[in-house]
Enzyme design. Sequence first.
Site, PDB file in Angstrom:
ATOM      1  CB  VAL A 422      -0.915   0.038   1.231  1.00 44.66           C
ATOM      2  CG1 VAL A 422      -1.843   1.230   1.155  1.00 44.66           C
ATOM      3  CG2 VAL A 422      -1.715  -1.231   1.335  1.00 44.66           C
ATOM      4  CG  ASP A 533      -7.446 -10.620   8.509  1.00 44.28           C
ATOM      5  OD1 ASP A 533      -7.249 -11.015   9.677  1.00 44.28           O
ATOM      6  OD2 ASP A 533      -6.552 -10.144   7.794  1.00 44.28           O
TER       7      ASP A 533
END
Length: 739
Positions: A422, A533
């Site tokens: 990212v 998650d």
Amino acid sequence: MGFLQIQLTNLLAILVITASSKSSLSATPPNFPIALKPNCTDHCGNISIPYPFGTTEECYQSHDFFVICNQTFDQPKVFFWNSSVEITEIKLDGQLRVLSFIAHDCYNRNGTSASYSGTLLQMPSFLTVNNTANKFTVIGCDTDGFIVGQWLDREYATGCIAMCSAEDDLTEGSCKGLGCCQISIPKQVWQVNLSLTSFHKYHSNVWNFDRCSYAFLVEEIAFSFSPENLTNLRNVENLPVVLDWAIGNGTCVEAQMNASSYACKSVNSKCYKPDNGYGYRCSCLEGYQGNPYLIDGCQDVNECEDPHLNNCIDIKHCVNTIGSFHCHGESLAFKLAAEISLGIIVLLLVAWWLHLGLKRRRQTKMRQMFFLQNGGMLLQEKISRRERSSNTTTIFSELELQNATNNFDNIMIIGKGGFGIVYKGFLPDNRIVAIKKSKEVDPNQIEQFINEVIILSQINHRNVVKLLGCCLETQVPLLVYEFINNGTLFEHIHNKTKACLFSWEMRLKIATETANVLAYLHSAASTPIIHRDVKSANILLDQTLTAKVSDFGASRLVPLDQTQLFTLVHGTWGYLDPEYMQTNQLTEKSDVYSFGAVLVELLTGKKVLSFDRPEEERGLVNLFLSVMKEDRLFEILEENVTREGNKKQLMKVAMVAKSCLHVKGNERPSMKEVATELEGLMLREKHPWVPTGHDEEAKGFLLDGEFSGAINVGEDNSTSIGFDSAKNHVMLLTMGGGR
Ligand SMILES: *[C@@H]1O[C@H](CO)[C@@H](O)[C@H](O)[C@H]1NC(C)=O
Ligand SMILES: *[C@@H]1O[C@H](CO)[C@@H](O)[C@H](O)[C@H]1NC(C)=O
Ligand SMILES: *[C@@H]1O[C@H](CO)[C@@H](O)[C@H](O)[C@H]1NC(C)=O
Ligand SMILES: *[C@@H]1O[C@H](CO)[C@@H](O)[C@H](O)[C@H]1NC(C)=O
Ligand SMILES: *[C@@H]1O[C@H](CO)[C@@H](O)[C@H](O)[C@H]1NC(C)=O
Ligand SMILES: *[C@@H]1O[C@H](CO)[C@@H](O)[C@H](O)[C@H]1NC(C)=O
Ligand SMILES: *[C@@H]1O[C@H](CO)[C@@H](O)[C@H](O)[C@H]1NC(C)=O
Ligand SMILES: *[C@@H]1O[C@H](CO)[C@@H](O)[C@H](O)[C@H]1NC(C)=O
Ligand SMILES: *[C@@H]1O[C@H](CO)[C@@H](O)[C@H](O)[C@H]1NC(C)=O
Ligand SMILES: *[C@@H]1O[C@H](CO)[C@@H](O)[C@H](O)[C@H]1NC(C)=O
């Protein structure tokens, strides 16, 4: 003509397939000095010790490279100074091979009898685990192995689970979760600790053939799983691991500023940045070989002695020069031969060119196919549909995103995970965005990516990070999210200064928001969505500390894909539903479990998994459940929380957490029930007149009011969905033997 001759031989060399693989450094003894001074030993037994390594203060470059040659063994052994870690090979090009211990856990019928976990090596930052050569491997039938270390300057943890229920499950050479699992190590990991645990209750029936579990880091080519390893590994002390070494921790430019400490001492040497790890390395310039760390270490290579290094037609005409060579006046006969070959050369060139063209076209075609295979079209369609419905999704060009991230500069990296990288990016209109890029062209990662878009295109919620757009021009799509600037919930809980300011009221608000959005995902969206998650590092916070759930890469629309058995698990250690171990399925109730763990984290301010706590307290969930059983809850609560919270309310929240953490999924409440309960508790604190004895009434009231509120969000521009795995302290990697 000379030019043509070179062309010819080059061409032939290419066509005859370059089989001349470079011989390994250790295979032949080097014919150049490798140690600093004549008095410094350059070997220990048959292990060479090149400078900067050395066995005395005069002989090593810095204390980091101090090694001991211990002659008391049959075959002399090399150790890092002050360490029992044995080195079996040191290569000048930046690798070394050490022997690493095997963490184990051996049991008899009444439970664990002996276990050993530990630190591979108190590695200073100049040593990094080589990311391509090694695999973290776990062997066992009921075994959860983890590796914890430093990743850059953050904490890193990952692991995998090896399960089996019968000896027949085990396959020679297969390490995909049955009795053996393996995972890769990313770049930049150092200072690793290895550890493992078992779920004893599943163990008794496999005891007959599995008495020990093991977790270790190993050079991939040095280990191949065999069912017998469940028992015979007990007799193996250690296994080889490849580490990368470098000098210092600064860049080349920084190092060159101080000539006295700059390690590339040789003329004809150059400095380069290693692919993995801090610091820099040195190498000899082309045409030279030797030890670049020594003055005069890089010496001219006599190309004329090695037919692979020169391309003279006749070796007699080869003239070696410093750093290079040339072919001196080749005879007429050779010239003639070369001239005759001219036609052939041209033909070959044309053939070669055609071949290249074909290959390139095939590659492009494959890329397109790949893109389609992985749902590229679906993605495109979803994006365009989104665009029609709301004006929020933008298709970015690759150039725009390159400009936004300074051409994907490493300093713009704000997070990494199992899925990719990212970057932070600045758009020309001053918007700050988070750009998610799949690391490699790995089908699994692309799938996760597309999954995320598909999931996000179905959610409209103010507590989900917003997807702004994407870029489809690249082989792997890039996703652009709003940038959430106030870090993760994980940071707010575990960073000491932030935690002091993080009030109980705020914690409860964030928990409620998160519960609400999960309830929404499970029930309100058109198709139920399981996040898979849920963890504090995936809950981002904005300026007003509003929760923004992120990272839908692993999420799945129910019904679950049955083919996923024994493949990738996406949960993170400490948050993962224990029922998964039996069923291999993650359900809505798995999200409930993970949420319960987050709730406990909020209450206690402790990490879900910590090697700093005694062994039996490493897992926060177990610790929490045992204090709840003994009615000692208030001993483990975070100070702020105890001080600010109303005891009765805290107890109720703890009860909610406890119910979420029930081992059996179907005894856990639904996310909607949890959200309602938490909202009730929050409201009662603010408005004590809300009747406490009539929970059902309160729930009904809340359901009408708040929950429909949750559905309303998203009509306006406050709707948000998104991502910024940015500051994950605990890095999540996919686990299991999926690869
Ligand atoms: C090597 O050691 C010998 C004896 O210890 C000493 O006399 C000699 O000066 C040393 N040579 C170098 C280059 O240090
Ligand atoms: C050193 O010698 C031992 C025993 O002869 C051998 O097993 C080992 O492979 C050798 N190591 C290297 C680096 O050549
Ligand atoms: C060499 O190894 C032996 C056995 O482990 C140990 O007792 C001894 O202290 C070591 N010697 C040195 C110089 O480290
Ligand atoms: C070296 O080892 C000794 C004994 O184990 C220990 O006391 C000492 O602190 C160590 N030194 C360093 C620098 O690690
Ligand atoms: C396990 O049980 C056996 C007999 O039941 C006992 O002799 C043994 O000490 C026990 N071992 C441990 C580690 O508790
Ligand atoms: C590894 O273990 C050592 C010793 O127990 C501990 O000091 C260190 O903090 C651990 N490292 C990590 C990353 O947990
Ligand atoms: C695993 O078991 C096989 C078969 O018995 C054996 O050859 C191999 O050496 C074992 N692996 C290790 C690392 O001990
Ligand atoms: C790099 O080295 C300097 C000086 O030795 C030290 O202060 C600094 O903490 C090191 N940085 C890292 C990231 O190890
Ligand atoms: C350069 O390196 C030397 C040796 O490490 C050190 O003593 C000196 O302080 C350094 N000079 C500067 C300006 O950093
Ligand atoms: C890892 O080790 C291999 C050799 O085993 C080497 O070719 C490779 O460059 C190393 N990787 C990095 C990132 O240094």
